[in-house]
Design a protein around this motif. Structure first.
Motif, PDB file in Angstrom:
ATOM      1  N   SER A  64     -11.787 -28.320 -65.652  1.00  0.00           N
ATOM      2  CA  SER A  64     -11.099 -29.501 -65.129  1.00  0.00           C
ATOM      3  C   SER A  64     -10.076 -30.023 -66.122  1.00  0.00           C
ATOM      4  CB  SER A  64     -12.121 -30.600 -64.799  1.00  0.00           C
ATOM      5  OG  SER A  64     -13.043 -30.153 -63.828  1.00  0.00           O
ATOM      6  N   ALA A  65     -10.438 -30.059 -67.393  1.00  0.00           N
ATOM      7  CA  ALA A  65      -9.498 -30.545 -68.410  1.00  0.00           C
ATOM      8  C   ALA A  65      -8.290 -29.622 -68.513  1.00  0.00           C
ATOM      9  CB  ALA A  65     -10.199 -30.657 -69.759  1.00  0.00           C
ATOM     10  N   LEU A  66      -8.526 -28.308 -68.508  1.00  0.00           N
ATOM     11  CA  LEU A  66      -7.412 -27.363 -68.611  1.00  0.00           C
ATOM     12  C   LEU A  66      -6.499 -27.433 -67.395  1.00  0.00           C
ATOM     13  CD1 LEU A  66      -9.201 -24.225 -70.127  1.00  0.00           C
ATOM     14  CD2 LEU A  66      -7.678 -25.836 -71.287  1.00  0.00           C
ATOM     15  N   ARG A  72      -5.143 -18.376 -67.721  1.00  0.00           N
ATOM     16  CA  ARG A  72      -4.800 -17.476 -68.830  1.00  0.00           C
ATOM     17  C   ARG A  72      -5.562 -17.840 -70.101  1.00  0.00           C
ATOM     18  NH1 ARG A  72       0.392 -18.121 -66.449  1.00  0.00           N
ATOM     19  NH2 ARG A  72       1.053 -19.616 -68.039  1.00  0.00           N
ATOM     20  N   LEU A  73      -5.773 -19.130 -70.338  1.00  0.00           N
ATOM     21  CA  LEU A  73      -6.551 -19.544 -71.499  1.00  0.00           C
ATOM     22  C   LEU A  73      -8.014 -19.145 -71.351  1.00  0.00           C
ATOM     23  CD1 LEU A  73      -5.052 -23.110 -72.055  1.00  0.00           C
ATOM     24  CD2 LEU A  73      -4.640 -21.085 -73.451  1.00  0.00           C
ATOM     25  N   LEU A  74      -8.569 -19.354 -70.163  1.00  0.00           N
ATOM     26  CA  LEU A  74      -9.964 -19.007 -69.933  1.00  0.00           C
ATOM     27  C   LEU A  74     -10.177 -17.500 -69.973  1.00  0.00           C
ATOM     28  CD1 LEU A  74     -10.614 -21.591 -67.102  1.00  0.00           C
ATOM     29  CD2 LEU A  74     -11.712 -21.589 -69.344  1.00  0.00           C
ATOM     30  N   TYR A  75      -9.217 -16.727 -69.487  1.00  0.00           N
ATOM     31  CA  TYR A  75      -9.337 -15.266 -69.565  1.00  0.00           C
ATOM     32  C   TYR A  75      -9.546 -14.818 -71.008  1.00  0.00           C
ATOM     33  CZ  TYR A  75      -7.377 -14.942 -64.807  1.00  0.00           C
ATOM     34  OH  TYR A  75      -7.146 -15.039 -63.467  1.00  0.00           O
ATOM     35  N   ASP A  82       0.657 -17.725 -80.915  1.00  0.00           N
ATOM     36  CA  ASP A  82       0.376 -16.291 -80.789  1.00  0.00           C
ATOM     37  C   ASP A  82      -0.810 -16.006 -79.880  1.00  0.00           C
ATOM     38  OD1 ASP A  82      -1.396 -17.461 -82.489  1.00  0.00           O
ATOM     39  OD2 ASP A  82      -1.425 -15.832 -83.954  1.00  0.00           O
ATOM     40  N   GLY A  83      -1.253 -17.006 -79.147  1.00  0.00           N
ATOM     41  CA  GLY A  83      -2.301 -16.778 -78.162  1.00  0.00           C
ATOM     42  C   GLY A  83      -3.658 -17.282 -78.611  1.00  0.00           C
ATOM     43  N   LEU A  84      -4.432 -17.741 -77.646  1.00  0.00           N
ATOM     44  CA  LEU A  84      -5.764 -18.259 -77.944  1.00  0.00           C
ATOM     45  C   LEU A  84      -6.700 -17.156 -78.415  1.00  0.00           C
ATOM     46  CD1 LEU A  84      -7.738 -20.632 -77.930  1.00  0.00           C
ATOM     47  CD2 LEU A  84      -8.110 -20.244 -75.485  1.00  0.00           C
TER      48      LEU A  84
END
Length: 737
Positions: A521-523, A545-548, A597-599
């Motif tokens: 929900s926050a994302l 994309r962040l959760l992936y 550079d990505g999570l």
């Protein structure tokens, strides 16, 4: 209790066991198909599939990393023993679903017929004569009440099972008042209570107590008004509950803990989905679906329509209301409470919501179910106080079948005309026959509410073949920590398509972990919703994309079984070199979005914690990490299956945090293996929702598993339950004949 009454109870059970599947066959169902659709296929079928693969052991479903990033399936669904027994018999998931529905209907029919027979006995002051056609009509009227067409057809078997404790209490109060409680009746009632509280239909368990309470009190006052009867009934219900309390304990712990989407107090979810309109209740007076308000969406029909039908008028005609004044008042109170509650008529609805658990459930129209279940009981009881003339019964059953097969509007007119005719004094000789006709005719209204039957087992076989093709394309997908993003979903399985295929995915339709929903929900810049049961993660959204990257969603699954790389992830498990804290999920969102550079790279550099999370605080993590944590590494991750959820081979030169790509749950336990032996490692929420493990320096392997909550002194609670049941039997024995 006389042996004749015990034999009568067994005959009722046997008759119900024959009539229930036979009626389904007449409705067009055939064995390869599932009687339940919608949620029955998308939810229960896949859960029963997982249970069958676990050998019927609910404890092995304490946590499933494949679904919604990892969730507590056992305690969220409830360890329903019926499904476990059927799985151990080797039945397929589709057969488990069908037999579960049949058995539930058989119990509903028995309890309804038993309550009606005892009620008639109280009104007649003698044992009523019950011709087999009238008994069969009672079974059909209770097991195939039109409201059950909605519930079973749309896959709400859990809610149907949740009504069993209320129906058991109804039968107990009637039997104790009539002095006819026997071993068969007691065993069925105790079993109904025990199984009803274990499934996830706790909304209906609660509604049965709150909105069915006035009915039970009215029935008690009608059949004798003896305090001893109430005490014995309460002892049986409590004893049955204590018998299964060790199994229920995990469900209760989950509901009271921080993993559940909803809490048992402080919530106002009742009107978050829909609120009843007076037009809905006017439409519910009829059997036909065509009476539903045209502006209601089709996918809401099963929730806004609670069909009373002509059985309401028949009960008015058949029941001796002067003798049943207390029951009438209880039924009226239940109906008024349900109307006020479902339509949010303030301030009365606010007064009901002062009882905290009521605010934790949505769809308040379900509050009418206790009153609806009473209608066939009243109809049968009223029929039994009139002498049933055998020559009319067969003709009545044939007439009822003709009405059931008629078009909906014709059925409606004919059924109401028959019920209306029973109001005339001249109709007394055929009132029992009228009940038989309406009981059979009601099956048509039940059938009208059923969606098309789905081929459940064939669907699962097709899904498993798809999953097998995907694993052949990419063997890494055999691990539950290696997830796919489905580029499609089958309409029967919805977001659970990948899970049904035996693959792991973030997408799903069940009861996700609360922290996971908080993070999602926050994302997504959305407020937290305790109703977020169906989650999908489209690849074009930044939150996905962040959760992936955090949940190791590295592949896209296509409908032909092929998979394609999706992008880099942090891996199935990883160490972090640094540690940071934040106080809100909104702040965590900004930290996770910041790395250029990505999570997947930043996760190895820094672990983020929610500083106000009680389970983070309990882990007693240090403010900073040792510099050597930059050298810590994960050498490999395996999913052992039976022995645990995951095992990571690691190199840990210092005490460092390890994150697994799955959701945190309070039943997760970790063990770190060092050359000197194995030690317990603390498990805590990482990145707001994931499972973190504090690994001691020198560890070479970290194992994580799910351990079901264990009730202290569990055998003692079961013994206490048996003692209460035995005491109830002894207390009721003087009235057995």
């Amino acid at each position: 209790m006389t042996p004749a009454r015990e034999r009568e109870d067994l005959r009722t059970l046997a008759l119900a066991a024959v009539l229930v599947p036979l009626a389904w066959l007449l409705l067009g169902w055939r064995w390869p198909l599932s009687v339940a659709g919608h949620d029955g296929v998308a939810n229960l079928l896949v859960a029963f599939d997982a249970l069958a693969r676990a050998g019927g052991d609910w404890d092995r479903l304490a946590y499933r990393p494949e679904l919604l990033g990892g969730m507590k399936l056992r305690d969220a669904v409830g360890p329903w023993p019926v499904a476990a027994w059927l799985a151990r018999l080797g039945l397929s998931p589709g057969a488990m679903l069908n037999v579960s529905a049949f058995l539930t209907q058989v119990v509903i029919a028995f309890l309804g017929v038993r309550a009606a027979t005892d009620l008639a006995r109280a009104w007649r002051a003698e044992e009523p004569r019950v011709p087999w056609l009238v008994r069969a009509a009672g079974v059909v009227a209770c097991a195939f009440a039109p409201v059950l067409g909605w519930r079973l057809g749309y896959g709400h078997l859990t809610l149907v099972a949740g009504t069993l404790p209320y129906l058991a209490a109804l039968a107990l109060v009637a039997a104790l008042g009539a002095g006819t409680l026997g071993r068969v009746c007691l065993a069925v009632c105790a079993g109904a209570v025990a199984t009803g509280v274990l499934f996830t239909g706790h909304q209906m368990v609660l509604y049965g107590a709150v909105f069915g309470g006035p009915i039970l009190l009215g029935l008690w006052a009608t059949v004798g008004r003896r305090r001893r009867d109430l005490a014995v009934a309460a002892a049986i219900v409590l004893g049955a509950f204590l018998l299964v309390l060790p199994d229920f304990y995990g469900v209760l712990r989950h509901a009271l803990g921080t993993d559940s989407l909803r809490s048992l107090s402080g919530m106002r979810l009742t009107y978050g989905y829909l609120t009843a309109h007076p037009r809905d209740w006017l439409g519910s007076l009829a059997w036909t679906r065509e009476a539903i308000a045209p502006w209601r969406q089709v996918d809401q029909h099963h929730e806004v329509n609670s069909p009373f039908g002509p059985m309401l008028l028949l009960a008015v005609a058949l029941v001796p209301w002067r003798q049943a004044r207390a029951l009438a008042l209880g039924l009226l109170a239940s109906v008024l409470m349900a109307l006020v509650f479902s339509m949010d008529l303030e301030p009365f609805s606010d007064a009901l919501l002062l009882f905290p658990p009521l605010g934790s459930f949505r769809v308040p129209t379900r509050a009418m179910v206790p009153a609806l279940y009473l209608l066939p009981v009243l109809g049968l009881a009223g029929a039994l106080i009139h002498d049933a003339r055998g020559r009319w019964l067969a003709a009545a059953a044939a007439a009822g079948a003709a009405i059931a097969l008629a078009p909906p509007l014709v059925r409606e007119v004919a059924a109401w005309a028959l019920a209306l005719a029973c109001l005339a004094k001249t109709a007394r000789p055929v009132r029992a026959a009228a009940f038989v006709a309406l009981a059979v005719a009601g099956v048509g209204a039940f059938h009208e509410r059923l969606p098309p039957f789905a081929a459940g087992d064939a669907l699962l076989a097709r899904a498993r073949a798809l999953g097998a093709r995907a694993v052949r394309h990419e063997p890494a997908l055999g691990s539950p920590l290696a997830r796919v993003r489905p580029a499609f979903e089958w309409p029967e399985l919805l977001a659970n398509t990948a899970f049904a295929a035996g693959l792991s995915s973030l997408d799903g339709y069940y009861f996700p972990q609360r922290r996971f929903v908080e993070l999602v929900s926050a994302l997504r810049w959305q407020p937290y919703s305790p109703n977020a049961l169906l989650l999908r993660f489209p690849p074009d959204h930044v939150s996905s994309r962040l959760l992936y990257q955090l949940y190791d969603v590295g592949w896209t699954l296509h409908e032909d079984g092929t998979v394609r790389p999706l992008g880099p992830t942090a891996g199935a498990a990883w160490f972090s070199a640094g540690i940071g804290r934040t106080w809100r999920y909104q702040d965590l969102r900004e930290e996770l979005r910041r790395p250029p550079d990505g999570l997947h790279q930043e996760a190895h550099r820094r672990l983020w914690l929610m500083a106000d999370d009680l389970h983070v605080w309990r882990a007693h993590l240090p403010e900073t990490l040792a510099p050597a944590c930059a050298e810590a590494a994960v050498l490999g991750v395996e999913a052992p299956g039976r022995e645990g959820l995951a095992a990571a081979r690691v190199r840990a030169p210092a005490d460092c945090p390890l994150t697994f790509a799955m959701n945190y749950a309070d039943n997760l336990r970790a063990t770190a293996v060092r050359p000197t032996g194995a030690v317990t490692a603390a498990v805590f929420p990482a990145y707001g929702a994931l499972a973190g493990v504090w690994v001691p320096g020198g560890a070479t392997e970290v194992r994580i598993e799910a351990v079901p909550a264990a009730l202290p002194l569990a055998p003692l609670w079961r013994v206490l339950g048996l003692a209460l049941l035995a005491a109830a039997v002894a207390a009721s024995r003087p009235r057995y004949n």
